[in-house]
Scaffold this motif. Sequence first.
Motif, mmCIF file in Angstrom:
data_model
loop_
_atom_site.group_PDB
_atom_site.id
_atom_site.type_symbol
_atom_site.label_atom_id
_atom_site.label_comp_id
_atom_site.label_asym_id
_atom_site.label_seq_id
_atom_site.Cartn_x
_atom_site.Cartn_y
_atom_site.Cartn_z
ATOM 1 N N GLN A 238 154.422 63.059 125.205
ATOM 2 C CA GLN A 238 153.949 62.108 124.196
ATOM 3 C C GLN A 238 154.934 61.975 123.042
ATOM 4 O O GLN A 238 154.570 61.972 121.860
ATOM 5 C CB GLN A 238 152.566 62.516 123.685
ATOM 6 C CG GLN A 238 151.464 62.368 124.721
ATOM 7 C CD GLN A 238 151.159 60.907 125.029
ATOM 8 O OE1 GLN A 238 150.510 60.232 124.251
ATOM 9 N NE2 GLN A 238 151.634 60.418 126.172
ATOM 10 N N MET A 239 156.222 61.857 123.400
ATOM 11 C CA MET A 239 157.287 61.609 122.437
ATOM 12 C C MET A 239 157.907 60.244 122.715
ATOM 13 O O MET A 239 157.777 59.694 123.806
ATOM 14 C CB MET A 239 158.363 62.699 122.541
ATOM 15 C CG MET A 239 157.901 64.082 122.130
ATOM 16 S SD MET A 239 159.138 65.370 122.526
ATOM 17 C CE MET A 239 160.546 64.799 121.564
ATOM 18 N N VAL A 240 158.589 59.704 121.724
ATOM 19 C CA VAL A 240 159.285 58.435 121.884
ATOM 20 C C VAL A 240 160.553 58.661 122.697
ATOM 21 O O VAL A 240 161.305 59.600 122.439
ATOM 22 C CB VAL A 240 159.631 57.817 120.513
ATOM 23 C CG1 VAL A 240 160.433 56.529 120.691
ATOM 24 C CG2 VAL A 240 158.357 57.557 119.717
ATOM 25 N N SER A 241 160.764 57.812 123.692
ATOM 26 C CA SER A 241 161.914 57.933 124.577
ATOM 27 C C SER A 241 162.948 56.857 124.275
ATOM 28 O O SER A 241 162.604 55.692 124.093
ATOM 29 C CB SER A 241 161.462 57.801 126.037
ATOM 30 O OG SER A 241 162.557 57.580 126.902
ATOM 31 N N ILE A 242 164.227 57.257 124.239
ATOM 32 C CA ILE A 242 165.331 56.308 124.094
ATOM 33 C C ILE A 242 166.319 56.586 125.224
ATOM 34 O O ILE A 242 166.961 57.632 125.255
ATOM 35 C CB ILE A 242 166.046 56.450 122.741
ATOM 36 C CG1 ILE A 242 165.035 56.379 121.601
ATOM 37 C CG2 ILE A 242 167.102 55.370 122.586
ATOM 38 C CD1 ILE A 242 165.555 56.967 120.345
ATOM 39 N N SER A 243 166.422 55.628 126.143
ATOM 40 C CA SER A 243 167.288 55.805 127.305
ATOM 41 C C SER A 243 168.522 54.913 127.186
ATOM 42 O O SER A 243 168.385 53.686 127.157
ATOM 43 C CB SER A 243 166.542 55.460 128.597
ATOM 44 O OG SER A 243 165.392 56.259 128.761
ATOM 45 N N PRO A 244 169.720 55.494 127.136
ATOM 46 C CA PRO A 244 170.939 54.685 127.140
ATOM 47 C C PRO A 244 171.210 54.181 128.556
ATOM 48 O O PRO A 244 171.182 54.954 129.517
ATOM 49 C CB PRO A 244 172.017 55.671 126.676
ATOM 50 C CG PRO A 244 171.496 57.015 127.086
ATOM 51 C CD PRO A 244 170.000 56.934 127.025
#
Length: 264
Positions: A238-244
């Motif tokens: 339940q964390m914010v995900s940032i995928s490059p």
Amino acid sequence: MHKILITNDDGIQSPGLWALADKLSDLGDIWVVAPVTQFTGAGSCFFPTNDGEVCSFQSPAGIGKQLHAFSVNGSPAQCVFQAIEEIMPKRPDLVISGINYGENLGSTIFSSGTVGAAIEAASYGFPSMAVSLEILPELGYHNHSKAVDFSVASFFAHRFVQAILTNGFPSSVDILKVDVPRTASKDTPWRVTRVSRLNGMEKHIEKTEKQRSIIWYPNPDLSFAEADSDIKTVIHDQMVSISPMTVDMTANTSFTDLRKKLTL
């Protein structure tokens, strides 16, 4: 002033689109170019039956200031194409797709119109971002449910866009895919992730006597998601995900070994 192009796959009427546009309005010259109708699941396609008609659009009531806004009779990727080639007087500094009704995790990205629009922008060489918000499936991925609160997702989008405009886009990256859990608050931590090989969504065919529909629903078994993946981060932690991401889809494999395997 930075020119920021905003699009989506939920259509020009989507509250998620306007929550994003309103939140980012202090960061630059905002141009909204979005499909006239719903295009969830459109990927990067261009439909030959869509004529690409462009119409000006009045910002909804409650938006902080009047923005440049247009609807296009075309897919999300087509909206990006026409915005760049036909609508905007100057090319954008940044393209953002979202905020999507529903998360885009794992290999679901290949079907996502939200991500498809970002890929189209990246193919032109423009840095792009795709922003999605996890929702309860019963609210519907094709609906504009008023029960969905986009304030936290737009907060994180603003935070990351502001950082990009200040520090520059990360090197060797074409797209940043942002996924926000539905339980997130402004204090929720975020993590840089890989795109999972698992599919975050499943789909099945629902048939009646008169029609056939494709129904999307969350994959019920994501327990094997990779520890550093977008699925593990959003669904389990339940964390914010940032995928490059990059438009270079070349596999990380030895070309020499591949040639050997293909040689009889």
